[in-house]
Every structure is written in C-alpha cells, then in structure tokens.
Design an enzyme around this catalytic site. Structure first.
Site, short mmCIF file in Angstrom:
data_model
loop_
_atom_site.label_atom_id
_atom_site.label_comp_id
_atom_site.label_asym_id
_atom_site.label_seq_id
_atom_site.Cartn_x
_atom_site.Cartn_y
_atom_site.Cartn_z
N GLU A 80 0.83 -1.22 0.00
CA GLU A 80 0.00 0.00 0.00
C GLU A 80 0.86 1.25 0.00
OE1 GLU A 80 -3.04 0.30 3.01
OE2 GLU A 80 -3.25 -1.86 3.10
N LYS B 91 2.05 4.64 1.55
CA LYS B 91 2.05 5.20 2.91
C LYS B 91 1.80 6.70 2.78
CE LYS B 91 4.59 5.20 7.27
NZ LYS B 91 4.23 6.51 7.73
N ARG C 69 -3.36 9.58 11.21
CA ARG C 69 -4.10 8.32 11.31
C ARG C 69 -5.41 8.57 12.03
NH1 ARG C 69 -1.53 2.81 12.41
NH2 ARG C 69 -3.27 1.37 12.59
N GLU D 172 -6.06 7.09 6.78
CA GLU D 172 -5.19 8.25 6.99
C GLU D 172 -5.90 9.46 6.41
OE1 GLU D 172 -2.24 7.78 8.56
OE2 GLU D 172 -0.89 9.38 7.95
N PHE E 38 -8.06 2.28 4.96
CA PHE E 38 -7.26 1.08 4.66
C PHE E 38 -7.59 -0.14 5.49
CE2 PHE E 38 -4.33 3.92 7.16
CZ PHE E 38 -4.29 3.19 8.34
N ARG F 16 3.46 -3.46 17.56
CA ARG F 16 4.34 -3.13 16.45
C ARG F 16 5.11 -4.40 16.12
NH1 ARG F 16 6.24 1.67 14.59
NH2 ARG F 16 5.82 2.90 16.45
N LYS G 88 6.96 -0.74 7.27
CA LYS G 88 6.97 0.53 6.54
C LYS G 88 8.33 0.77 5.90
CE LYS G 88 7.77 3.22 10.75
NZ LYS G 88 7.43 4.38 11.55
P1 ATP Z 1 5.30 7.36 11.14
O1 ATP Z 1 5.93 8.33 12.09
O2 ATP Z 1 6.28 6.71 10.21
O3 ATP Z 1 4.08 7.88 10.45
P2 ATP Z 1 4.06 5.97 13.30
O4 ATP Z 1 5.01 5.74 14.42
O5 ATP Z 1 3.01 7.00 13.49
O6 ATP Z 1 4.87 6.15 11.98
P3 ATP Z 1 3.90 3.37 12.31
O7 ATP Z 1 3.09 2.20 12.64
O8 ATP Z 1 5.34 3.25 12.57
O9 ATP Z 1 3.30 4.64 13.03
O10 ATP Z 1 3.70 3.73 10.77
C1 ATP Z 1 2.44 3.60 10.25
C2 ATP Z 1 1.77 4.94 10.16
O11 ATP Z 1 1.67 5.29 8.80
C3 ATP Z 1 0.35 4.83 10.65
O12 ATP Z 1 0.26 5.17 12.01
C4 ATP Z 1 -0.43 5.74 9.73
O13 ATP Z 1 -0.59 7.01 10.34
C5 ATP Z 1 0.44 5.92 8.52
N1 ATP Z 1 -0.09 5.33 7.27
C6 ATP Z 1 -0.09 5.95 6.07
N2 ATP Z 1 -0.56 5.16 5.12
C7 ATP Z 1 -0.90 3.98 5.69
C8 ATP Z 1 -1.44 2.75 5.22
N3 ATP Z 1 -1.73 2.57 3.93
N4 ATP Z 1 -1.63 1.76 6.11
C9 ATP Z 1 -1.33 1.93 7.42
N5 ATP Z 1 -0.80 3.07 7.93
C10 ATP Z 1 -0.59 4.09 7.09
#
Ligand code: ATP
Length: 580
Positions: A245, A247, A252, A298, A338, A413, A419
């Site tokens: 997918e 990102k 979120r 998102e 998503f 996690r 990612k």
């Molecule tokens: P980051 O700071 O990299 O956004 P994070 O610590 O908030 O990460 P992670 O689980 O590490 O959270 O990375 C996933 C994040 O990416 C999710 O919390 C969401 O906000 C975002 N995101 C964007 N696109 C998607 C997707 N297609 N599926 C899931 N999460 C997504």
C-alpha cells in the site's frame, strides 16, 4: 470504601520509589483492596485524569486559577501561594505546605472522583470562576498530602510515571497471574480504557477479559509497523503474499459508527478528533457503513481539483479547536481508508487482511472525500520497487507492506506490517519520535529562547526515558517561541526521576512532548544512555540530528522505543560490516 487519603499516601510512596518491581508491588497491593468502581477510579486518578482519554474530560485550568483556589481554601493571599510556589517548585507541593498538616479529609476515592468530574465538566460563561470555587471547596476539606495530588490533577501535572504497561502488570499481579499478563494487554489493546479493564477484572477475574470484541465508541489501540532498512528486507521478513500500500503522510484516524449511528473519530493517541474533520464525518454518515463498525485510514491534505496529495504541513492547519469551519474551506482533506476492524458489531480482528479489505471495499465506496488506499497484491522485490517509485511520484511518503493473511494485532508493532519511507534511501537512520526532557538555554541570536532540546527514547519494559540526542538544527525562531509556552508548564527543578541522561541540562522538563527528528547515524556515546545496559556501559547517540516537526498525535509512551533504536544500530553495524 477506600479513602482518597489512602490513595494520596500510595502516590507519595510511588514517587519515593524508583525500583519498577517495588512500584508494581505497591500498586498491586493497593489495587487488591478495591471494589470494581474504585479500581476504575484509581486507573484514571493515577494519571491525573477523571475518565478515559477519549472521553475528552479535561480540567483546562490555568496555574493562576489554581493558585487562587489554594489561597481561597487556605484563607491566605495569592501572593503567599506564589512565594510558596517559587520555593517549592510546583503548585501541588505549595498546596501541601499551606494546608495544615494532617487536618481535614477529602472522603472516599469515589467522592473525590465525582467532585473532580464536576469541575472538569463545567463549561461556558463564568465557568472559570465556578471551577476555582469548586476546587477551593474540595481543597478546604483536604489534608496537605491530598491537596498536593488534587492540585496536580487539575493542572495536568500528576507525574507519578506509571505507564500503561506498568499499571497492567500491577493489575495482573493483584487479580491474575504473571502468565495472564498477555490477556490483560490484549484486553487493553481492544478497548483502550484502563478504567474499564480494571472494573472488569475486579468484578469477574481474568475470565472477564478473555475473547472480548472491540466496542464502538471506545478506541482500539492501533496496529503499528516495523521498519525495513531496504526493500529486500521486506521480502525476507514477509512470508507469502503481501498487500503493498501507499504510505500517506497525514493523520491516522479510527472512525467509529456506534450502535446509535453516531460517528466518532479518534487519533493515534485515542483522543476524540471528531470535530476537526466534519466533512469526513458527514461522508461516513452517508456511506453504507452499518451501525456498530470501526474503520481506519489516513486523513491527508488533498487538492480535490487536481486529485493530488498535499504535504503534511498543510494538514497541520486543521489541528485546531476554533474557527474549524473557515479552515474546512481553506484546507481540503481526504480520507484514505485502509482497514476495517468491526462491521455490524462483528469483530474482524482475527480475520485475514485480504478479507477485511474486501469488506472495506463493499461498505466504504470511494467518492467525495472518501478514497481507498492505493494497493497491489504481490510477493516479489520487483513489485515492491515498482510500487515504491509510483508511490513517491504520487506524493506519498513511501510504502506500507502488510501480510495479506495477517490479523489486526491491536496495539502491537510487529512484522506483519512493515513501513519503508523515502528518507530511508538517503540516510542511514530513519526519523525518530523522541520526548523532550530538557533544554540548553539559547545564546547570541537565540538569547531568551532555547538553544537546543535534549531528547529521549522510551523503554516500556523499564518504564524509563533514556537520552539519545541534543537537537538545535531545524528549529525556527517562531517554533522556539511556541516551545517556550508549551514547555513552561512542564518545567522541573531537576532531572525527572524517570529520565536517565549524562547531560547537564540548563532546564529540565516532565516528559510529555514528542518531536520528530532525523539524524545521520547512531554512534556510541559516554553521555547519552539509550541501550547502555546492552552496550557495556556506553549509550547510543543520534548524530547530526535535525528537528522535523512536533508530534502532538503521539504520547511520550508512543515515542520510538529503546529496543527499536538498538535494533537500528545493530542492523547499521552489520550492514556496514557487510559492505566492507
Ligand atoms: P510514522 O511516524 O512513520 O508515520 P508511526 O510511528 O506514526 O509512523 P507506524 O506504525 O510506525 O506509526 O507507521 C504507520 C503509520 O503510517 C500509521 O500510524 C499511519 O498514520 C500511517 N499510514 C499511512 N498510510 C498507511 C497505510 N496505507 N496503512 C497503514 N498506515 C498508514
């Protein structure tokens, strides 16, 4: 019925005790003596709250008002309270000093919770004066030690340092066994309300927490992703087919349609952000999503005419409590859905991702502000490379690659989601979300502002923060001025007891604010302390850090963990050894 005095004594014991196992034992012994409702109340009061965070019950009380309430209760002047504040360092301790030692009694824990809730729910005209009077009358009944924690609660500065996982371990110790700790954690991940978890276990034992489903209206703790160093690592870690997918770089959101049809939106920190995105709420209200459903996506800033993703900075303008309507017209957003966690009250947490995705397509039709995240089913490196290039060309920040047959692992996690971001290509290290624990005073052009911030990572197992770096680059004067007012209420006279750092900071803060930084690489350091126990006394430091943005959507416990940083260091060391 347990008294609030007994709880305040427990708080004081927790403050004096640094050993995690001793703290858990103290907490467990206290929890064991409670009725279900009392245990729920303690879960909130420990963190200076009166309800679960998503209930949105906040005191919104300024230090000035609390000082007036203390003076009113004590019959002294605000001036005297202020003098006491400067000698004691915080208003809670000032209140303790001013109340006659040992006199007074606030009554039961439940009575205090009721009174505090009444204060938090006062709103509208004259509510500030009403809050002050209500707090004054609560303080007039209280003993010194009770006053200390009441004041800290209303100011949002209850700093007992009991993280969620530590609380759950104490609850497990009191009402179950060590091997049930996972059950408690899973229950908490399914509905992120420590009060509700506590009430249930006290009432029905650990059995009452098994096989529970998400409840619409109560946020599910979000599933998180592991991070890959390169695309090849993803193919090594993923077994079987994967959903590749885009990102998106936005916020979120978890959207609930509860049993009455009401729509609620929750952030990554499980706070209620429904009012911020009225157009998304309306679109979901008109969708085919049935009552009793939870979906995730998102929210991004979006140009609807060009159908183009816009940078994250634009979305930041929508993070506001006032003038929302004007900004709805100014900054357009889109929801990229998503995942689907609950549909018509049926839990999908254990359903394979591909099936969840098929249901999402059926119930959440794209149109208007609603989109589905761009995705492809694949299994090979070449497919990842192609999608990555396409994702970047469309303005996404990278890829989220997900195991096609994987469940939704609430609150975890792991490697079922991985990612991979644009930054990972250019630099050795990823961006880090770190907690501000201290600062150096600015000099020269930055006189009167902070010169740099001292940042720490969180270790959930030890329930402590470890310093990783000192950042000055990337901080604009405007932001530094904003930080002055954001950090002022968090000032401490010395390093917070849960923070470990070899740095001599000019200023220390309660760990509360999270910021994102990038860096060039991780090296060993004599002054920073991340992963020190695993590296023969030296800690890890992030070199050449650069500030990227404030991460208000993350709580300090959601900062990048020590284990993640250690893993990044290990893989960078083995990567460079392999290249030599
Ligand atoms: P980051 O700071 O990299 O956004 P994070 O610590 O908030 O990460 P992670 O689980 O590490 O959270 O990375 C996933 C994040 O990416 C999710 O919390 C969401 O906000 C975002 N995101 C964007 N696109 C998607 C997707 N297609 N599926 C899931 N999460 C997504």
């Amino acid at each position: 019925m347990r008294s609030f005095r007994a709880l305040a004594d427990l708080f004081a014991d927790l403050e004096r005790t640094s050993s995690p196992s001793r703290r858990i034992a103290l907490l467990a012994a206290f929890l064991k003596s409670l009725r279900p409702e009392e245990a729920g109340a303690v879960a909130y009061l420990l963190r200076g709250q009166v309800a679960a965070p998503f209930a949105g019950m906040e005191f919104g009380m300024a230090e000035r008002l609390a000082a007036e309430a203390i003076a009113q209760a004590d019959g002294s002047s605000v001036e005297r309270v202020r003098r006491m504040l400067s000698s004691r360092g915080d208003l809670g301790s000032a209140a303790e000093q001013l109340q006659p030692a040992g006199s007074g009694h606030s009554g039961s824990i439940l009575r205090v919770l009721r009174e505090l809730r009444a204060i938090a729910s006062l709103s509208g005209e004259h509510s500030q004066a009403a809050k002050r009077d209500a707090l004054a009358s609560l303080l007039a009944d209280a003993s010194g030690i009770e006053a200390k924690y009441l004041v800290r609660a209303v100011l949002g500065s209850q700093r007992l340092g009991v993280a969620d996982m530590m609380y759950l371990r104490a609850l497990a110790k009191a009402y179950a066994s060590d091997k049930d700790a996972r059950t408690l954690e899973a229950a908490y991940s399914t509905f992120s309300d420590l009060g509700e978890v506590s009430r249930r276990i006290v009432r029905g034992g650990v059995a009452a927490l098994r096989n529970i489903a998400p409840q619409p209206g109560t946020p599910v703790r979000m599933m998180l992703a592991g991070r890959a160093r390169d695309l090849r690592e993803i193919t090594r870690r993923m077994h079987g087919s994967m959903l590749i997918e885009y990102k998106y770089d936005g916020e979120r959101v978890q959207i609930h349609r509860d049993r009455t049809g009401r729509i609620l939106a929750f952030s990554r920190r499980a706070t209620n952000i429904t009012d911020q995105y009225p157009e998304v709420v309306e679109a979901i209200a008109h969708s085919k999503i049935p009552k009793g459903s939870i979906l995730e996506g998102e929210i991004v800033a979006f140009d609807p005419h060009a159908q183009r993703l816009l940078p994250f900075q634009q979305l930041m303008q929508r993070r506001r409590k006032r003038h929302i309507e004007a900004y709805v017209r100014k900054v357009h957003v889109a929801l990229f859905a998503f995942d689907l966690l609950l549909i018509g009250n049926r839990s999908l947490l254990n359903t394979a991702l591909l099936k969840r995705r098929a249901l999402l397509r059926r119930y959440c039709r794209p149109g208007g502000v609603i989109h589905l995240s761009e995705c492809t089913l694949g299994a090979r490196l070449a497919e990842l490379e192609r999608c990555f290039t396409e994702a970047l060309a469309s303005g996404a920040e990278g890829l989220m690659v997900k195991a096609a047959s994987g469940p939704y692992q609430a609150g975890r996690r792991g490697w079922l989601w991985i990612k991979y971001k644009r930054e990972y290509q250019a630099r050795l290290a990823d961006s880090f979300d770190l907690v501000i624990v201290g600062a150096m005073s600015g000099r020269g052009r930055r006189a009167g502002l902070y010169g740099s911030l001292i940042l720490a990572a969180f270790d959930p197992a030890a329930n402590r923060y470890y310093s990783l770096t000192k950042v000055g680059a990337g901080l604009s004067d405007r932001l530094l001025r904003e930080l002055l007012s954001l950090l002022r209420p968090l000032r401490l006279s010395e390093c917070h007891p849960l923070v470990e750092s070899g740095i001599r900071a000019d200023l220390w803060f309660r760990p509360a604010k999270v910021v994102e930084v990038t860096g060039a690489d991780l090296t060993l350091s004599p002054v920073h302390t991340v992963a020190r126990s695993r590296l023969h006394g030296q800690g890890l430091a992030l070199r050449f850090p650069r500030f990227v943005r404030l991460r208000d959507d993350k709580s300090p416990e959601q900062a990048t963990s020590v284990a993640e940083i250690y893993q990044m260091y290990r893989s960078s060391v083995s990567g460079s050894a392999a290249r030599q």
